[in-house]
Design a protein around this motif. Structure first.
Motif, PDB file in Angstrom:
ATOM      1  N   GLY A  88      26.208  38.439  35.835  1.00 20.85           N
ATOM      2  CA  GLY A  88      25.965  39.920  35.902  1.00 20.85           C
ATOM      3  C   GLY A  88      26.287  40.911  36.823  1.00 20.85           C
ATOM      4  O   GLY A  88      25.769  41.957  37.021  1.00 20.85           O
ATOM      5  N   ILE A  89      27.229  40.524  37.580  1.00 22.04           N
ATOM      6  CA  ILE A  89      27.598  41.109  38.747  1.00 22.04           C
ATOM      7  C   ILE A  89      29.317  41.369  38.729  1.00 22.04           C
ATOM      8  O   ILE A  89      30.027  40.371  38.369  1.00 22.04           O
ATOM      9  CB  ILE A  89      27.594  40.478  40.201  1.00 22.04           C
ATOM     10  N   ARG A 112      36.062  41.967  28.623  1.00 12.59           N
ATOM     11  CA  ARG A 112      35.169  41.561  27.666  1.00 12.59           C
ATOM     12  C   ARG A 112      35.196  39.911  27.611  1.00 12.59           C
ATOM     13  O   ARG A 112      34.427  39.230  26.940  1.00 12.59           O
ATOM     14  CB  ARG A 112      35.209  42.137  26.179  1.00 12.59           C
ATOM     15  N   HIS A 113      35.697  39.441  28.577  1.00 11.88           N
ATOM     16  CA  HIS A 113      36.481  37.814  28.493  1.00 11.88           C
ATOM     17  C   HIS A 113      35.247  37.144  28.363  1.00 11.88           C
ATOM     18  O   HIS A 113      35.072  35.980  27.731  1.00 11.88           O
ATOM     19  CB  HIS A 113      37.439  37.467  29.215  1.00 11.88           C
ATOM     20  N   ILE A 114      34.150  37.305  29.061  1.00 12.28           N
ATOM     21  CA  ILE A 114      33.055  36.476  29.521  1.00 12.28           C
ATOM     22  C   ILE A 114      32.183  36.607  28.010  1.00 12.28           C
ATOM     23  O   ILE A 114      31.056  35.691  28.077  1.00 12.28           O
ATOM     24  CB  ILE A 114      32.208  36.801  30.832  1.00 12.28           C
ATOM     25  N   PRO A 182      27.866  44.509  33.360  1.00 14.17           N
ATOM     26  CA  PRO A 182      26.857  44.211  34.521  1.00 14.17           C
ATOM     27  C   PRO A 182      25.537  44.850  34.665  1.00 14.17           C
ATOM     28  O   PRO A 182      25.346  45.800  34.136  1.00 14.17           O
ATOM     29  CB  PRO A 182      27.914  44.400  35.700  1.00 14.17           C
ATOM     30  N   GLU A 183      24.807  43.942  35.530  1.00 20.06           N
ATOM     31  CA  GLU A 183      23.356  44.578  35.937  1.00 20.06           C
ATOM     32  C   GLU A 183      23.655  45.172  37.354  1.00 20.06           C
ATOM     33  O   GLU A 183      23.054  46.142  37.731  1.00 20.06           O
ATOM     34  CB  GLU A 183      22.402  43.531  35.839  1.00 20.06           C
ATOM     35  N   ILE A 217      24.087  50.134  41.448  1.00 16.75           N
ATOM     36  CA  ILE A 217      25.380  50.140  42.075  1.00 16.75           C
ATOM     37  C   ILE A 217      25.513  50.009  43.262  1.00 16.75           C
ATOM     38  O   ILE A 217      24.579  50.582  44.258  1.00 16.75           O
ATOM     39  CB  ILE A 217      26.154  51.566  41.690  1.00 16.75           C
ATOM     40  N   LEU A 218      26.533  49.203  43.829  1.00 19.15           N
ATOM     41  CA  LEU A 218      26.343  48.902  45.398  1.00 19.15           C
ATOM     42  C   LEU A 218      27.857  49.487  45.702  1.00 19.15           C
ATOM     43  O   LEU A 218      28.738  49.134  45.237  1.00 19.15           O
ATOM     44  CB  LEU A 218      26.387  47.376  45.780  1.00 19.15           C
TER      45      LEU A 218
END
Length: 274
Positions: A88-89, A112-114, A182-183, A217-218
Motif C-alpha cells: 500500500g505504498i 493498476r497492475h497490482i 495506496p495508503e 502523504i510523505l
C-alpha cells in the motif's frame, strides 16, 4: 477504553534510527520520524541532504545499513519494491518515469497492475458476452476515470504523454501512483518544473488526495511556500542528520533550519501557512 485501545494501536508509519552509508559517507544518519494516518508530512533540506535516499529505502530501492521502517505495524525494511507497492505504498519520482509513446489512459492503467487478478487466458470464453477479464477491465477503467476527473486530465486522456507539457506529465505520474490505491503516497518534488499556476493547482489536488481519498502523504519539496501551506508536520535534515521537526510555524522559526536550509532568512519571508 477508547484511550487504552488508541495507545495499543501500532503507529501507521515510522522510520527508526535509519542509517545509510555509501563508501563510508553517511547519506542518512540516525533519522527517525512517525507519520499519523491521513497526515501530510514533509521532509526538507538542501540538495544532497539525504531526502531521496530516505524515499529509496522506504520503497525498497535501497536497503539501509541500520534501522527499521514500520508500516501498519509491519517491518517492511529491505522488502523488494513490488512487495512494498502491494503493501500500500506508492511513489512519484523527481524525474518523470512515464511511457512517452503511450497515452495518458494507458499510463494510468499500468498503475493498476497490482490489482489485476485475471490472466490473459482466464477470461477467454466464447460463450459469455462479458468475460471475467472484460468485467475486471471495466472496473479498472472506472477507477482510472475517477483519477482523470480528480486531476482534471480529461483533455489529455487519449493523447500521447511525450507530447504533453511537463506540468501535465507530472500530474499523470501522480495519477499513476494514485491508481495503485495506496495508503501512503511518497511525492518526490512533485512541483518541480511547474509554473506558479500549476503549483497552486497542485496544492489543491494534494489536499483533495488527503481529505477526499484519505491518503497519507510523505512529501519532499523545495518550494517552501507549498511545504508551509499544506504540511501537518515537517522534518528538516542536513548532511543526512535531523536538525528540526515540528509543525510549520516551529520549523519557520527554528534557528538551525534557517541557517542550514533557508540561508538565515527572516521567518516571515519563508512563507506562511494559509
Amino acid at each position: 477504553m477508547d484511550t487504552v485501545e488508541k495507545q495499543m494501536e501500532p503507529d501507521f508509519f515510522s522510520v527508526d534510527n535509519l542509517i545509510v552509508a555509501f563508501g563510508g559517507l553517511k547519506a542518512v544518519d540516525k533519522v527517525s520520524f512517525k507519520i499519523n494516518r491521513k497526515a501530510i508530512f514533509s521532509i526538507i533540506g538542501p540538495n544532497g541532504a539525504g531526502k531521496t535516499t530516505i524515499f529509496n529505502c522506504i520503497n525498497g530501492l535501497y536497503v539501509p545499513d541500520t534501522g527499521k521502517i514500520i508500516f501498519n505495524g509491519e517491518d517492511i525494511t529491505g522488502l523488494k519494491p513490488h512487495k512494498i507497492a502491494r503493501k500500500g505504498i506508492a511513489r512519484t519520482f523527481q524525474n518523470i518515469e512515464l511511457f512517452s509513446r503511450m497515452t495518458t489512459m494507458e499510463n494510468l492503467m499500468l498503475g493498476r497492475h497490482i490489482h489485476i487478478n485475471t490472466g490473459v487466458l482466464s477470461g477467454a470464453t466464447f460463450f459469455r458476452r462479458k468475460s471475467k477479464a472484460a468485467l475486471e477491465e471495466i472496473k479498472h477503467r472506472e477507477r482510472v476515470e475517477q483519477i482523470i476527473d480528480l486531476l482534471d486530465l480529461q483533455s489529455a486522456r487519449n493523447q500521447f504523454v511525450g507530447g504533453l507539457p511537463y506540468g501535465t506529465q507530472k500530474l499523470i505520474e501522480l495519477g499513476r501512483a494514485l491508481a495503485l490505491e495506496p495508503e501512503l503516497l511518497l511525492l518526490d518534488e512533485p512541483s518541480a518544473g511547474m509554473n506558479t499556476e500549476e503549483k497552486q493547482d497542485l496544492i489543491f489536488w494534494i489536499k483533495d488526495i488527503q481529505d477526499e481519498l484519505g491518503i497519507t502523504i510523505l512529501l519532499i519539496e523545495h518550494d517552501m511556500k507549498m511545504v508551509m501551506d499544506i504540511s501537518d508536520r515537517i522534518l528538516a535534515i542536513n548532511f543526512g542528520k535531523p536538525i528540526g521537526e515540528g509543525i510549520p510555524e516551529e520549523i519557520q522559526n527554528n534557528p538551525e533550519v534557517l541557517k542550514a536550509y533557508l540561508g538565515e532568512e527572516e521567518p516571515e519571508t519563508v512563507g506562511s501557512r494559509q
